[in-house]
Design an enzyme around this catalytic site. Sequence first.
Site, PDB file in Angstrom:
ATOM      1  N   SER A   1      -2.076  19.464  13.249  1.00 54.59           N
ATOM      2  CA  SER A   1      -0.660  19.318  13.643  1.00 54.59           C
ATOM      3  C   SER A   1      -0.524  18.411  14.860  1.00 54.59           C
ATOM      4  O   SER A   1       0.424  17.619  14.950  1.00 54.59           O
ATOM      5  CB  SER A   1      -0.021  20.687  13.908  1.00 54.59           C
ATOM      6  OG  SER A   1      -0.505  21.265  15.106  1.00 54.59           O
ATOM      7  N   ASN A   2      -1.487  18.484  15.795  1.00 53.08           N
ATOM      8  CA  ASN A   2      -1.432  17.578  16.947  1.00 53.08           C
ATOM      9  C   ASN A   2      -1.681  16.140  16.512  1.00 53.08           C
ATOM     10  O   ASN A   2      -1.060  15.202  17.018  1.00 53.08           O
ATOM     11  CB  ASN A   2      -2.463  17.993  17.999  1.00 53.08           C
ATOM     12  CG  ASN A   2      -1.940  19.079  18.912  1.00 53.08           C
ATOM     13  OD1 ASN A   2      -1.094  18.839  19.749  1.00 53.08           O
ATOM     14  ND2 ASN A   2      -2.439  20.291  18.737  1.00 53.08           N
TER      15      ASN A   2
ATOM     16  N   ASN B   1      -8.505  15.177  25.355  1.00 51.37           N
ATOM     17  CA  ASN B   1      -8.495  16.413  24.586  1.00 51.37           C
ATOM     18  C   ASN B   1      -7.265  17.219  24.968  1.00 51.37           C
ATOM     19  O   ASN B   1      -6.784  17.127  26.100  1.00 51.37           O
ATOM     20  CB  ASN B   1      -9.748  17.254  24.886  1.00 51.37           C
ATOM     21  CG  ASN B   1      -9.779  18.576  24.092  1.00 51.37           C
ATOM     22  OD1 ASN B   1      -9.509  18.584  22.895  1.00 51.37           O
ATOM     23  ND2 ASN B   1     -10.095  19.660  24.773  1.00 51.37           N
TER      24      ASN B   1
ATOM     25  N   HIS C   1      -5.976  21.144  25.257  1.00 50.84           N
ATOM     26  CA  HIS C   1      -6.512  22.503  25.316  1.00 50.84           C
ATOM     27  C   HIS C   1      -5.338  23.465  25.508  1.00 50.84           C
ATOM     28  O   HIS C   1      -4.490  23.218  26.381  1.00 50.84           O
ATOM     29  CB  HIS C   1      -7.510  22.625  26.476  1.00 50.84           C
ATOM     30  CG  HIS C   1      -8.090  23.987  26.633  1.00 50.84           C
ATOM     31  ND1 HIS C   1      -9.077  24.469  25.792  1.00 50.84           N
ATOM     32  CD2 HIS C   1      -7.821  24.982  27.509  1.00 50.84           C
ATOM     33  CE1 HIS C   1      -9.378  25.708  26.164  1.00 50.84           C
ATOM     34  NE2 HIS C   1      -8.635  26.043  27.201  1.00 50.84           N
TER      35      HIS C   1
ATOM     36  N   LEU D   1     -19.074  18.641  22.141  1.00 51.15           N
ATOM     37  CA  LEU D   1     -19.743  17.347  22.134  1.00 51.15           C
ATOM     38  C   LEU D   1     -20.743  17.301  23.293  1.00 51.15           C
ATOM     39  O   LEU D   1     -20.440  17.746  24.402  1.00 51.15           O
ATOM     40  CB  LEU D   1     -18.711  16.227  22.272  1.00 51.15           C
ATOM     41  CG  LEU D   1     -17.769  16.093  21.061  1.00 51.15           C
ATOM     42  CD1 LEU D   1     -16.544  15.258  21.411  1.00 51.15           C
ATOM     43  CD2 LEU D   1     -18.514  15.478  19.868  1.00 51.15           C
TER      44      LEU D   1
ATOM     45  N   MET E   1     -13.146  21.191  16.815  1.00 50.72           N
ATOM     46  CA  MET E   1     -13.749  22.440  17.266  1.00 50.72           C
ATOM     47  C   MET E   1     -15.263  22.366  17.437  1.00 50.72           C
ATOM     48  O   MET E   1     -15.952  23.374  17.368  1.00 50.72           O
ATOM     49  CB  MET E   1     -13.383  23.573  16.294  1.00 50.72           C
ATOM     50  CG  MET E   1     -11.889  23.785  16.154  1.00 50.72           C
ATOM     51  SD  MET E   1     -11.044  23.978  17.745  1.00 50.72           S
ATOM     52  CE  MET E   1     -11.384  25.683  18.072  1.00 50.72           C
TER      53      MET E   1
ATOM     54  N   ARG F   1     -27.479  18.228  16.991  1.00 51.95           N
ATOM     55  CA  ARG F   1     -26.168  17.717  17.408  1.00 51.95           C
ATOM     56  C   ARG F   1     -26.213  16.213  17.626  1.00 51.95           C
ATOM     57  O   ARG F   1     -25.303  15.483  17.245  1.00 51.95           O
ATOM     58  CB  ARG F   1     -25.710  18.389  18.712  1.00 51.95           C
ATOM     59  CG  ARG F   1     -25.164  19.769  18.554  1.00 51.95           C
ATOM     60  CD  ARG F   1     -24.663  20.299  19.912  1.00 51.95           C
ATOM     61  NE  ARG F   1     -24.303  21.705  19.800  1.00 51.95           N
ATOM     62  CZ  ARG F   1     -23.103  22.124  19.387  1.00 51.95           C
ATOM     63  NH1 ARG F   1     -22.174  21.231  19.064  1.00 51.95           N
ATOM     64  NH2 ARG F   1     -22.846  23.410  19.273  1.00 51.95           N
TER      65      ARG F   1
ATOM     66  N   ASP G   1     -13.908  21.498  28.737  1.00 52.34           N
ATOM     67  CA  ASP G   1     -12.513  21.739  29.177  1.00 52.34           C
ATOM     68  C   ASP G   1     -12.352  21.571  30.689  1.00 52.34           C
ATOM     69  O   ASP G   1     -11.699  22.388  31.352  1.00 52.34           O
ATOM     70  CB  ASP G   1     -12.081  23.169  28.760  1.00 52.34           C
ATOM     71  CG  ASP G   1     -12.144  23.364  27.260  1.00 52.34           C
ATOM     72  OD1 ASP G   1     -12.408  24.505  26.827  1.00 52.34           O
ATOM     73  OD2 ASP G   1     -11.933  22.383  26.528  1.00 52.34           O
TER      74      ASP G   1
END
Length: 196
Positions: A12-13, A107, A109, A93, A90, A65, A145
Amino acid sequence: KRVAILISGGGSNMLALLDSMEDAGHPAEPCLVASNDPEAPGLAKAAARGVPTAGLDHRPFGKDRAAFEAELHKIIESHGADMICLAGFMRVLTAGFVSGWSGRMLNIHPSLLPKYRGLHTHARALEAGDAEHGCTVHEVTPELDDGPILGQARVPVEPGDTPDTLAARVLTMEHKLYPAVLRRFAAGDRRPVWLP
Ligand code: GRF
């Protein structure tokens, strides 16, 4: 500025960002929507808008990763991206990937950082009895974050709120905040966006 948007789910974002970039004179244009889940519903929505998409399943890479991120980086580069917007992405990184996009990756949050880094932010705000909550757009740094804040939007916590009702109220503001921040960021304007 050519923007790659990374999603994991409904996006949605991502849709709010795509819609905002259709404005004439917008300093950014979407060059790719990619997801770590090839079945992410957001990929079909982006494709329907004519935006190139890529699904790169992280699961075959197992714990490697770096290998997943090396492939993701190649895909993003091959689409000529100048910057990245994480939007409901989700996967954590690694510092290696993040440092390759230093100062060029945003990002969103769902909390008023530095409060409630990580997951389950709405439940944590309710448990804490906070009178207000909200969302933050920040530059991505290796610390989760934690990067420089580029904008925040506040919403009241209402009596009887559940995590879902609060999340829905925050999401509405996310769809206003992220496009506003991207527009400024892409134009080189670093003034933060505070909503309302
Ligand atoms: C939202 O809670 C957003 O805050 C977080 O991911 C969730 C889903 O976003 N970033 P979207 O609908 O996939 O954009």
